[in-house]
Scaffold this active site. Structure first.
Site, short mmCIF file in Angstrom:
data_model
loop_
_atom_site.label_atom_id
_atom_site.label_comp_id
_atom_site.label_asym_id
_atom_site.label_seq_id
_atom_site.Cartn_x
_atom_site.Cartn_y
_atom_site.Cartn_z
N SER A 188 70.32 68.94 37.08
CA SER A 188 69.05 68.91 37.82
C SER A 188 69.23 69.39 39.25
O SER A 188 68.34 70.00 39.83
CB SER A 188 68.49 67.49 37.86
OG SER A 188 67.75 67.18 36.72
N HIS A 222 63.42 61.98 42.21
CA HIS A 222 64.05 63.15 41.61
C HIS A 222 63.41 64.45 42.08
O HIS A 222 64.09 65.39 42.50
CB HIS A 222 63.98 63.03 40.09
CG HIS A 222 64.75 64.07 39.34
ND1 HIS A 222 64.21 65.30 39.04
CD2 HIS A 222 66.00 64.05 38.82
CE1 HIS A 222 65.11 66.00 38.35
NE2 HIS A 222 66.21 65.27 38.21
N ASP A 271 58.10 68.16 37.82
CA ASP A 271 59.04 67.05 38.03
C ASP A 271 58.26 65.76 38.28
O ASP A 271 57.13 65.61 37.81
CB ASP A 271 59.97 67.38 39.21
CG ASP A 271 61.37 66.82 39.02
OD1 ASP A 271 61.51 65.58 39.03
OD2 ASP A 271 62.31 67.60 38.87
#
Length: 503
Positions: free
Chosen positions: A377, A184, A155
């Site tokens: 996600s 994120h 990520d």
């Protein structure tokens, strides 16, 4: 020397925004898988030498090789660059070479999330609804995780300065530049393994686990195919060279490609082969976001097919879609996932100055910053965290047995009044019950998967008819809030592969 190239297009949606670009790949770069070379003396030529020799003949240069995947895999993985050819033309020309197993332009990739909606109070059952929806509290009296179990998160990094993550962050095995300035990756990490019972932040699925930051999407949640392959190569290294007990890999990203996901096309995709080479170790579950464009996995749409969710033949891969509080499939979520987990208005940890766009963010009295996001996600790490929790209950479980338990615990939601009610709802309590009930039944809990046609990929000889083109639409991918996708395309940033953060 011989070569093999595979075509794979990877484009991931940022939780923030999307903007078009004249090309959706780094100019002149192609990811390839070349055939291994052995001299008449029987000496196996090193992957670096194979790539260099091939590049010289092809009039190209070598930007990077991936030693661990090349060592355990079906060929030599490399990133090549041409100064005179466009990436797509270069890739197509290489596919004509009988020494090339797989080839693809080095497409840009993005993280996958959507913008949140309304404000809520923190840490109530209503706010942190996802953990209650999967019945995590019912399992925490049996296990809250184990620090001997590792999870790799491919990520944007992890904010390891967050005090709710610090004890569960693996500094020794993470990338050297693992810090997350985007947000994120930290949000994903919080769902998997925020420390529990400490009075701050949130509690993850695992209160105790070791999370490895594989910062492949280093440019504000963006990267390329080669960055993802670097990440897979790094995970492979940690498993094969260090013997690390990595039970799950979280991959919250997506891309769209016109390439039909059939056997001939998939086995000539470099990224598919990287997934497959890691998968065949049967050490780790590959948990992949289903994608956020309200299309069906494995079926053609105006954007093409969603990848990597449309990959077939990866025995230990699980695709994850997103549901809302009503157990309905989220309006943005792709359909046909193996499991569907909470992915709407999910609170988790976030860097104080994270660049990812969020509608709401807050900091508690301990200085722990949290934000609310939506997307597949966010659904994916619920399943990743569960894989690690099962491994903490039985260290002898193979990846395939963990996957079997997770799928076996899926709950069907039948409500004729709601046409959007999702099936295959992920439920941690049911997964644990399935494991405990069937662990001694070898008919149910196979240690290894049955062989399929996709396991013949190693010596596959590409056919002239196998290529279907690679017209990628990279607009889509990760962000869908009421059908609105946002994202930003940027230049390539390569992440150092072999560096580890010092303890």
């Amino acid at each position: 020397m011989k070569k093999i190239i595979s075509t794979l297009v990877l484009t991931l949606m940022a939780c923030a925004a999307w903007a078009s670009s004249s090309t959706d790949y780094t100019d002149g770069d192609v990811v390839v898988v070349l055939k291994n070379q052995t001299l008449e003396s029987g000496v196996v030529v090193s992957s670096a030498a194979v790539a260099e020799n091939f590049a010289q003949v092809a009039g190209a240069s070598v930007k990077e090789t991936y030693a661990e995947l090349s060592e355990i895999g079906s060929g030599v993985y490399a990133l090549l660059h041409s100064d005179v050819m466009d990436s797509n033309d270069f890739s197509e020309s290489l596919k004509e070479n009988p020494d090339v197993l797989a080839a693809s332009p080095n497409y840009r990739v993005y993280t996958a999330a959507t913008l949140p909606n309304e404000s809520q109070e923190m840490m109530t059952e209503d706010t942190c609804w996802g953990f209650y929806a999967v019945n995590a509290p019912d399992v925490w009296d049996k296990s809250t995780g184990d620090s001997s179990v590792y999870v790799a998160i491919i990520d944007s990094g992890i904010d390891y300065t967050n005090s709710d993550l610090a004890n569960n962050y693996s500094a020794a095995y993470s990338y050297s530049d693992a810090i997350d300035t985007y947000g994120h990756g930290t949000h994903v990490a919080g769902i998997i393994g925020a420390e529990g019972n400490n009075g701050k932040g949130i509690a993850g699925i695992n209160w105790n686990v070791k999370m490895i930051s594989v910062k492949s999407l280093a440019n504000n949640g963006r990267g390329t195919i080669s960055d993802i392959i670097s990440g897979v190569n790094y995970v492979t290294r940690l498993i094969t060279n260090y013997g690390l007990n990595i039970k799950a890999v979280n991959m919250s990203f997506e891309f769209y490609d016109k390439l039909v996901p059939d056997f001939d096309n998939l086995v000539t995709y470099p990224l598919w082969r990287a997934f497959k080479d890691l998968d065949k170790l049967n050490k780790t579950v590959l948990v992949v976001a289903a994608g956020n464009r309200n299309v069906t996995i494995g079926e053609a749409s105006n954007s093409g097919y969603v990848y990597p969710a449309s990959f077939k033949g990866i025995n230990n891969m699980i695709t994850v879609g997103a549901i809302n509080k009503n157990y309905e499939l989220a309006g943005f979520s792709n359909k046909g996932a193996d499991l569907n987990a909470p992915g709407v208005d999910i609170w988790s940890l976030f860097p104080p100055n994270g660049k990812e766009s969020v509608k709401e963010k807050r900091t508690d009295s301990y200085g722990v910053t949290m934000a609310r996001l939506s997307g597949t996600s966010m659904a994916t790490p619920f399943v990743t965290g569960a894989a690690a929790l099962l491994a903490s209950m039985n260290p002898n479980l193979t990846a395939y047995q963990i996957k079997t338990s997770l799928l076996g615990g899926a709950v069907a939601v039948a409500d004729e009044t709601k046409s959007s009610a999702a099936g295959n709802i992920f439920n941690l309590r049911e997964a644990v019950d399935f494991y405990e009930t069937n662990i001694n039944d070898v008919v149910v809990m196979h240690a290894t998967p049955a062989e399929t046609v996709y396991d013949t990929y190693t010596n596959y000889e590409a056919k002239e008819s196998s290529s279907s083109g690679s017209n990628t639409n990279s607009n889509g991918g990760g962000g869908g809030c009421n059908g609105i996708m946002n994202g930003i395309l940027a230049t390539l940033i390569f992440v150092p592969l072999v560096k580890k953060r010092s303890s």
